[in-house]
Design a protein around this motif. Structure first.
Motif, mmCIF file in Angstrom:
data_model
loop_
_atom_site.group_PDB
_atom_site.id
_atom_site.type_symbol
_atom_site.label_atom_id
_atom_site.label_comp_id
_atom_site.label_asym_id
_atom_site.label_seq_id
_atom_site.Cartn_x
_atom_site.Cartn_y
_atom_site.Cartn_z
ATOM 1 N N UNK A 93 -6.457 2.203 -20.235
ATOM 2 C CA UNK A 93 -5.480 3.293 -20.358
ATOM 3 C C UNK A 93 -5.944 4.557 -19.647
ATOM 4 N N UNK A 94 -7.245 4.866 -19.729
ATOM 5 C CA UNK A 94 -7.750 6.082 -19.087
ATOM 6 C C UNK A 94 -7.578 6.014 -17.570
ATOM 7 N N UNK A 95 -7.874 4.850 -17.001
ATOM 8 C CA UNK A 95 -7.720 4.708 -15.554
ATOM 9 C C UNK A 95 -6.248 4.722 -15.146
ATOM 10 N N UNK A 96 -5.413 4.105 -15.938
ATOM 11 C CA UNK A 96 -3.974 4.134 -15.644
ATOM 12 C C UNK A 96 -3.470 5.579 -15.612
ATOM 13 N N UNK A 97 -3.901 6.367 -16.606
ATOM 14 C CA UNK A 97 -3.473 7.764 -16.683
ATOM 15 C C UNK A 97 -4.001 8.566 -15.500
ATOM 16 N N UNK A 98 -5.271 8.354 -15.153
ATOM 17 C CA UNK A 98 -5.881 9.098 -14.047
ATOM 18 C C UNK A 98 -5.175 8.815 -12.729
ATOM 19 N N UNK A 99 -4.926 7.544 -12.449
ATOM 20 C CA UNK A 99 -4.254 7.198 -11.195
ATOM 21 C C UNK A 99 -2.817 7.695 -11.171
ATOM 22 N N UNK A 100 -2.177 7.662 -12.327
ATOM 23 C CA UNK A 100 -0.807 8.177 -12.401
ATOM 24 C C UNK A 100 -0.777 9.674 -12.109
ATOM 25 N N UNK A 101 -1.724 10.416 -12.663
ATOM 26 C CA UNK A 101 -1.787 11.864 -12.412
ATOM 27 C C UNK A 101 -2.110 12.162 -10.955
ATOM 28 N N UNK A 102 -2.877 11.266 -10.334
ATOM 29 C CA UNK A 102 -3.213 11.441 -8.918
ATOM 30 C C UNK A 102 -2.103 10.930 -8.005
ATOM 31 N N UNK A 103 -1.024 10.420 -8.615
ATOM 32 C CA UNK A 103 0.113 9.868 -7.869
ATOM 33 C C UNK A 103 -0.324 8.739 -6.938
ATOM 34 N N UNK A 104 -1.221 7.909 -7.478
ATOM 35 C CA UNK A 104 -1.679 6.724 -6.762
ATOM 36 C C UNK A 104 -1.160 5.484 -7.481
ATOM 37 N N UNK A 105 -0.421 4.668 -6.766
ATOM 38 C CA UNK A 105 0.072 3.419 -7.323
ATOM 39 C C UNK A 105 -0.840 2.297 -6.823
ATOM 40 N N UNK A 106 -1.721 1.772 -7.681
ATOM 41 C CA UNK A 106 -2.714 0.804 -7.210
ATOM 42 C C UNK A 106 -2.098 -0.550 -6.853
ATOM 43 N N UNK A 107 -2.702 -1.197 -5.871
ATOM 44 C CA UNK A 107 -2.343 -2.561 -5.513
ATOM 45 C C UNK A 107 -3.188 -3.496 -6.385
ATOM 46 N N UNK A 108 -2.556 -4.336 -7.193
ATOM 47 C CA UNK A 108 -3.252 -5.150 -8.185
ATOM 48 C C UNK A 108 -3.615 -6.510 -7.579
ATOM 49 N N UNK A 109 -4.856 -6.626 -7.120
ATOM 50 C CA UNK A 109 -5.217 -7.878 -6.446
ATOM 51 C C UNK A 109 -5.361 -9.036 -7.432
ATOM 52 N N UNK A 110 -5.621 -8.755 -8.716
ATOM 53 C CA UNK A 110 -5.752 -9.835 -9.687
ATOM 54 C C UNK A 110 -4.419 -10.476 -10.055
ATOM 55 N N UNK A 111 -3.320 -9.861 -9.639
ATOM 56 C CA UNK A 111 -2.008 -10.438 -9.912
ATOM 57 C C UNK A 111 -1.336 -10.956 -8.646
ATOM 58 N N UNK A 112 -2.033 -10.920 -7.538
ATOM 59 C CA UNK A 112 -1.477 -11.487 -6.307
ATOM 60 C C UNK A 112 -1.416 -13.003 -6.475
ATOM 61 N N UNK A 113 -0.228 -13.578 -6.316
ATOM 62 C CA UNK A 113 0.020 -14.946 -6.771
ATOM 63 C C UNK A 113 -0.931 -15.957 -6.142
ATOM 64 N N UNK A 114 -1.131 -15.882 -4.848
ATOM 65 C CA UNK A 114 -2.001 -16.864 -4.207
ATOM 66 C C UNK A 114 -3.429 -16.731 -4.717
ATOM 67 N N UNK A 115 -3.910 -15.485 -4.862
ATOM 68 C CA UNK A 115 -5.263 -15.273 -5.372
ATOM 69 C C UNK A 115 -5.405 -15.836 -6.781
ATOM 70 N N UNK A 116 -4.398 -15.611 -7.617
ATOM 71 C CA UNK A 116 -4.478 -16.066 -9.005
ATOM 72 C C UNK A 116 -4.611 -17.590 -9.057
ATOM 73 N N UNK A 117 -3.820 -18.292 -8.259
ATOM 74 C CA UNK A 117 -3.893 -19.751 -8.259
ATOM 75 C C UNK A 117 -5.223 -20.248 -7.682
ATOM 76 N N UNK A 118 -5.646 -19.652 -6.585
ATOM 77 C CA UNK A 118 -6.912 -20.085 -5.982
ATOM 78 C C UNK A 118 -8.086 -19.787 -6.907
ATOM 79 N N UNK A 119 -8.049 -18.641 -7.569
ATOM 80 C CA UNK A 119 -9.116 -18.298 -8.504
ATOM 81 C C UNK A 119 -9.089 -19.221 -9.726
#
Length: 266
Positions: free
Chosen positions: A82-108
């Motif tokens: 939650x702390x990191x979500x809040x910090x990035x939101x305040x910095x107006x940074x929308x992170x790219x979530x590599x752990x939810x990238x479909x091909x990566x998830x299946x390969x992992x």
């Protein structure tokens, strides 16, 4: 903005190995082997002014002020609290979530399933042939593991909450057991958990002889519960196949970045 093309943070060996692969794509790649955000980390980010900042798979301890991200281009992240979500939101940074990238998830998931087999054999538990495995959860890891165990001669029963998952398991020829279990108790000889929640009370209707947990901390045991034969087996890809796991990570970062560029150019 001038600066490093990539800055990867994290002490996991996969991070350094992935950085070496990214270097082959060209550009400047910097690695900071740390598991917490401190003043040294903040200074490095501000000095590097990275075009792409890659945060580790698990949240860093401590968070920076939002101003530090003024010197950062894109942010790539694994799990965020939650702390990191809040910090990035305040910095107006929308992170790219590599752990939810479909091909990566299946390969992992494939590496995780193979890592389970490696852990089983390394522990001296004997052959898979003739063994009975119950798999809790029929997501990517559960499906991949079930499909590896059967050719090895094991019997597989799938435990899941979703009727659709149970129907799919039946279609694949596996046994099934709905969750939550009602009626008579079941006693799996080996329960392999892939459900990322604390759902299991070993004194309830599901009474495993051995529990091998592939979910992340805190695992599947309900709060206050214990089991004499319980093992948490996290991060199996990095433990058994660090180079392969690093390659999957680097490839996922490049794919996500390429798709981002394509959207911006469109």
């Amino acid at each position: 903005m001038s600066g490093a093309d990539w800055l990867l943070i994290g002490s996991d060996p996969r991070v350094a190995l992935a950085a070496e692969l990214l270097k082959k794509e060209g550009g400047t790649v910097v690695v900071h082997a740390a598991d917490k955000w401190d003043s040294k980390t903040g200074e490095l980010v501000q000095n590097c002014r990275p075009h792409r900042l890659v945060l580790p798979m698990r949240p860093l301890a401590g968070v920076p002020g939002p101003d530090v991200f003024k010197s950062v281009g894109e942010v790539f992240a694994g799990l965020l609290d939650d702390d990191w979500e809040t910090t990035l939101d305040r910095a107006e940074k929308r992170p790219h979530r590599y752990l939810t990238e479909e091909r990566f998830v299946w390969e992992n998931a494939g590496l995780t399933a193979e890592g389970f087999l490696a852990s089983w054999y390394a522990a001296g538990r004997g052959t898979m042939r003739g063994r009975e495995f119950w798999i809790a959860g029929y997501g990517r890891v559960g499906k991949t593991l079930a499909r590896l165990l059967r050719p090895a001669g094991a019997t597989v029963t799938v435990m899941a909450r979703s009727p659709a998952s149970l129907a799919e398991a039946v279609q694949e020829g596996f046994g099934f057991c709905p969750l939550p279990q009602t009626g008579a108790a079941v006693r799996p000889p080996v329960l392999v958990n892939t459900i990322p929640s604390r759902w299991l009370d070993p004194e309830g209707q599901v009474k495993p002889e051995l529990i091998l947990d592939l979910a992340s901390l805190p695992g599947c045991l309900a709060p206050g519960c214990r089991h004499e034969y319980y093992e948490l087996l996290p991060a199996l890809p990095g433990k058994w196949f660090p180079h392969d796991a690093a390659r999957l990570l680097a490839e996922a970062l490049c794919r996500i970045d390429g798709e981002r560029k394509g959207r911006n150019d469109a």
